[in-house]
Design an enzyme around this catalytic site. Sequence first.
Site, PDB file in Angstrom:
ATOM      1  N   GLU A 119      15.239  26.846 -23.796  1.00 36.01           N
ATOM      2  CA  GLU A 119      15.369  27.764 -22.648  1.00 36.01           C
ATOM      3  C   GLU A 119      16.741  28.440 -22.674  1.00 36.01           C
ATOM      4  O   GLU A 119      16.877  29.638 -22.419  1.00 36.01           O
ATOM      5  CB  GLU A 119      15.184  26.982 -21.348  1.00 36.01           C
ATOM      6  CG  GLU A 119      15.313  27.845 -20.112  1.00 36.01           C
ATOM      7  CD  GLU A 119      15.033  27.102 -18.806  1.00 36.01           C
ATOM      8  OE1 GLU A 119      14.509  25.966 -18.860  1.00 36.01           O
ATOM      9  OE2 GLU A 119      15.358  27.646 -17.748  1.00 36.01           O
ATOM     10  N   LEU A 128      34.431  51.849 -16.796  1.00 36.92           N
ATOM     11  CA  LEU A 128      34.636  53.028 -17.649  1.00 36.92           C
ATOM     12  C   LEU A 128      33.729  54.199 -17.260  1.00 36.92           C
ATOM     13  O   LEU A 128      33.970  55.331 -17.667  1.00 36.92           O
ATOM     14  CB  LEU A 128      34.448  52.657 -19.127  1.00 36.92           C
ATOM     15  CG  LEU A 128      35.539  51.736 -19.707  1.00 36.92           C
ATOM     16  CD1 LEU A 128      35.259  51.438 -21.177  1.00 36.92           C
ATOM     17  CD2 LEU A 128      36.944  52.327 -19.558  1.00 36.92           C
ATOM     18  N   HIS A 129      32.699  53.922 -16.470  1.00 43.12           N
ATOM     19  CA  HIS A 129      31.869  55.015 -15.954  1.00 43.12           C
ATOM     20  C   HIS A 129      32.515  55.641 -14.710  1.00 43.12           C
ATOM     21  O   HIS A 129      32.043  56.664 -14.224  1.00 43.12           O
ATOM     22  CB  HIS A 129      30.474  54.496 -15.560  1.00 43.12           C
ATOM     23  CG  HIS A 129      29.477  54.449 -16.678  1.00 43.12           C
ATOM     24  ND1 HIS A 129      29.576  53.576 -17.734  1.00 43.12           N
ATOM     25  CD2 HIS A 129      28.332  55.159 -16.911  1.00 43.12           C
ATOM     26  CE1 HIS A 129      28.536  53.740 -18.543  1.00 43.12           C
ATOM     27  NE2 HIS A 129      27.774  54.704 -18.067  1.00 43.12           N
ATOM     28  N   GLY A 161      20.348  27.273 -15.858  1.00 43.48           N
ATOM     29  CA  GLY A 161      21.526  26.398 -15.796  1.00 43.48           C
ATOM     30  C   GLY A 161      22.766  27.249 -15.601  1.00 43.48           C
ATOM     31  O   GLY A 161      23.010  28.182 -16.371  1.00 43.48           O
TER      32      GLY A 161
HETATM   33  C1  LIG Z   1      16.061  35.417 -10.222  1.00 43.28           C
HETATM   34  C2  LIG Z   1      15.871  33.934 -10.361  1.00 43.28           C
HETATM   35  C3  LIG Z   1      14.808  33.441 -11.113  1.00 43.28           C
HETATM   36  C4  LIG Z   1      14.589  32.066 -11.210  1.00 43.28           C
HETATM   37  N1  LIG Z   1      13.485  31.597 -11.888  1.00 43.28           N
HETATM   38  C5  LIG Z   1      13.191  30.277 -11.819  1.00 43.28           C
HETATM   39  C6  LIG Z   1      11.933  29.776 -12.335  1.00 43.28           C
HETATM   40  O1  LIG Z   1      11.126  30.515 -12.894  1.00 43.28           O
HETATM   41  N2  LIG Z   1      11.654  28.453 -12.188  1.00 43.28           N
HETATM   42  C7  LIG Z   1      12.532  27.586 -11.591  1.00 43.28           C
HETATM   43  O2  LIG Z   1      12.203  26.412 -11.483  1.00 43.28           O
HETATM   44  N3  LIG Z   1      13.731  28.019 -11.097  1.00 43.28           N
HETATM   45  C8  LIG Z   1      14.062  29.335 -11.178  1.00 43.28           C
HETATM   46  N4  LIG Z   1      15.257  29.790 -10.664  1.00 43.28           N
HETATM   47  C9  LIG Z   1      16.182  28.844 -10.076  1.00 43.28           C
HETATM   48  C10 LIG Z   1      17.450  28.643 -10.909  1.00 43.28           C
HETATM   49  O3  LIG Z   1      17.142  27.907 -12.072  1.00 43.28           O
HETATM   50  C11 LIG Z   1      18.467  27.935  -9.994  1.00 43.28           C
HETATM   51  O4  LIG Z   1      18.843  28.886  -9.004  1.00 43.28           O
HETATM   52  C12 LIG Z   1      19.668  27.438 -10.762  1.00 43.28           C
HETATM   53  O5  LIG Z   1      19.316  26.342 -11.598  1.00 43.28           O
HETATM   54  C13 LIG Z   1      20.791  26.966  -9.816  1.00 43.28           C
HETATM   55  O6  LIG Z   1      20.304  26.081  -8.864  1.00 43.28           O
HETATM   56  P1  LIG Z   1      20.595  26.337  -7.302  1.00 43.28           P
HETATM   57  O7  LIG Z   1      20.229  27.739  -6.976  1.00 43.28           O
HETATM   58  O8  LIG Z   1      19.946  25.251  -6.509  1.00 43.28           O
HETATM   59  O9  LIG Z   1      22.163  26.214  -7.171  1.00 43.28           O
HETATM   60  P2  LIG Z   1      22.975  24.874  -6.833  1.00 43.28           P
HETATM   61  O10 LIG Z   1      22.514  23.784  -7.723  1.00 43.28           O
HETATM   62  O11 LIG Z   1      22.913  24.649  -5.351  1.00 43.28           O
HETATM   63  O12 LIG Z   1      24.452  25.297  -7.250  1.00 43.28           O
HETATM   64  C14 LIG Z   1      25.360  25.976  -6.373  1.00 43.28           C
HETATM   65  C15 LIG Z   1      26.727  26.035  -7.088  1.00 43.28           C
HETATM   66  O13 LIG Z   1      27.219  24.697  -7.300  1.00 43.28           O
HETATM   67  C16 LIG Z   1      27.548  24.527  -8.671  1.00 43.28           C
HETATM   68  N5  LIG Z   1      27.266  23.161  -9.078  1.00 43.28           N
HETATM   69  C17 LIG Z   1      26.146  22.425  -8.865  1.00 43.28           C
HETATM   70  N6  LIG Z   1      26.276  21.212  -9.422  1.00 43.28           N
HETATM   71  C18 LIG Z   1      27.489  21.185 -10.027  1.00 43.28           C
HETATM   72  C19 LIG Z   1      28.217  20.201 -10.775  1.00 43.28           C
HETATM   73  N7  LIG Z   1      27.693  19.002 -11.042  1.00 43.28           N
HETATM   74  N8  LIG Z   1      29.458  20.521 -11.241  1.00 43.28           N
HETATM   75  C20 LIG Z   1      30.004  21.745 -10.992  1.00 43.28           C
HETATM   76  N9  LIG Z   1      29.371  22.704 -10.283  1.00 43.28           N
HETATM   77  C21 LIG Z   1      28.135  22.432  -9.808  1.00 43.28           C
HETATM   78  C22 LIG Z   1      26.615  25.509  -9.417  1.00 43.28           C
HETATM   79  O14 LIG Z   1      27.121  25.811 -10.705  1.00 43.28           O
HETATM   80  C23 LIG Z   1      26.645  26.714  -8.478  1.00 43.28           C
HETATM   81  O15 LIG Z   1      27.812  27.458  -8.711  1.00 43.28           O
HETATM   82  C24 LIG Z   1      15.494  31.162 -10.579  1.00 43.28           C
HETATM   83  C25 LIG Z   1      16.585  31.662  -9.843  1.00 43.28           C
HETATM   84  C26 LIG Z   1      16.762  33.018  -9.711  1.00 43.28           C
HETATM   85  C27 LIG Z   1      17.883  33.514  -8.842  1.00 43.28           C
END
Ligand SMILES: Cc1cc2nc3c(=O)[nH]c(=O)nc-3n(C[C@H](O)[C@H](O)[C@H](O)COP(=O)(O)OP(=O)(O)OC[C@H]3O[C@@H](n4cnc5c(N)ncnc54)[C@H](O)[C@@H]3O)c2cc1C
Length: 360
Positions: free
Chosen positions: A215, A310-311, A337
């Site tokens: 992935e 740059l635009h 991730g």
């Molecule tokens: C457009 C879009 C498409 C998507 N498509 C899919 C899909 O098809 N299927 C699916 O299952 N999911 C999907 N997702 C979900 C996506 O995989 C998650 O949004 C992503 O994994 C982050 O999880 P979260 O949003 O819960 O953020 P959180 O886990 O709540 O993270 C919030 C912040 O905390 C930080 N953080 C969390 N844990 C730690 C740590 N241990 N150490 C340091 N920093 C940390 C993160 O880096 C981030 O900056 C999609 C998301 C979007 C926006």
Amino acid sequence: MPQWRKNGIVDRDAFRKAGENGFLMVWPDEKYGGLGDSDFRFEQIIIEETCRADCHEFFATVHSRLVGPYFEHFGSDEQKERFLPPCVSGKKILAIAMTEPGAGSDLAGMKTTLRQDGDHYILNGSKTYISNGINADLIIVAAKTDPENDPYAMALCVVESDMQGFARGQNLEKMGLKAQDTAELFFNDIQIPKDNILGDPRKGFFYMMQGLAEERLIGATQMSAAARKAFEVTREYVMERRAFGKAVADQQNTQFKMAEMEAEIDMLQVFVDHCVALHNQGKLTAVKAAKAKLQAAEIEWRMVDLGVQLHGGAGYMHEYPICRMFLDARISRILAGTSEIMKLIIGREVFSEQYKSFFE
Ligand SMILES: Cc1cc2nc3c(=O)[nH]c(=O)nc-3n(C[C@H](O)[C@H](O)[C@H](O)COP(=O)(O)OP(=O)(O)OC[C@H]3O[C@@H](n4cnc5c(N)ncnc54)[C@H](O)[C@@H]3O)c2cc1C
């Protein structure tokens, strides 16, 4: 593509036509309609060309290479026969649902459950941010099977969109990727036949972890292609745009900044190609894939930011492609991730006994 952006969704016909022309799921065995060759370079070319044609919001790769392989790796022969042919042809569209409102990076925090009930299972819960969420006919859903005793005991079950108890939320309004349908999904007492469970119903978490390196390689391939596209769009613009009696490209600042990006994008491409070769040999590690994804997302971000700069004012206008590329690229450091999680994976190895330098 502009019409799909207006509609907020890719036309289902695009999947069917991609299938007819052999661009969906090239890897399955010929008896299921594929080419029977899982060389990742086929996928790499499709991803790069889709990006070059400004169609990166068509998430065919989610269908083809991110979700489809779960059937191949963990499905029974019966499941492969049932699910693969309609997906290869594009008649059925795939999605994968792991993320929940309360659990994204930390999947063990998910609340969706799958409970055995006689000769079938009952699925309850909800998922969010699911790509292809409105279009999908088959959704691989991760759910806990022993939440009281083991937070990592999970199943991957196939939810079919006509199953009773399945509902979709609205098509979520996003910052970018306007043509891509992203939705919430709800599972209310859905009866899941045993035949719709992939592999061992306690090993889903392990299965998902196995798929993550690929992935991230898919992400890195897409993001490096997007960085290259943003570079080319910007290069063309600064060669034409004039300021202070000469082209913006003739300013030393423009040349230095673009030279830096050209070097970064070239090096990224070489590393992505190296990871693709390792993947084809079955040697791509989670750490290498995390490095590729981290760098690709960060370099793409630096490139689109420079492109907008740059635009000038034009970069802030939707009618210029770089504006859309900037908005679309913001997800790259979060999707598949986050950059922080990539650093966590890489950092763990840097300070472990298994640490090896690149040349060892
Ligand atoms: C457009 C879009 C498409 C998507 N498509 C899919 C899909 O098809 N299927 C699916 O299952 N999911 C999907 N997702 C979900 C996506 O995989 C998650 O949004 C992503 O994994 C982050 O999880 P979260 O949003 O819960 O953020 P959180 O886990 O709540 O993270 C919030 C912040 O905390 C930080 N953080 C969390 N844990 C730690 C740590 N241990 N150490 C340091 N920093 C940390 C993160 O880096 C981030 O900056 C999609 C998301 C979007 C926006």
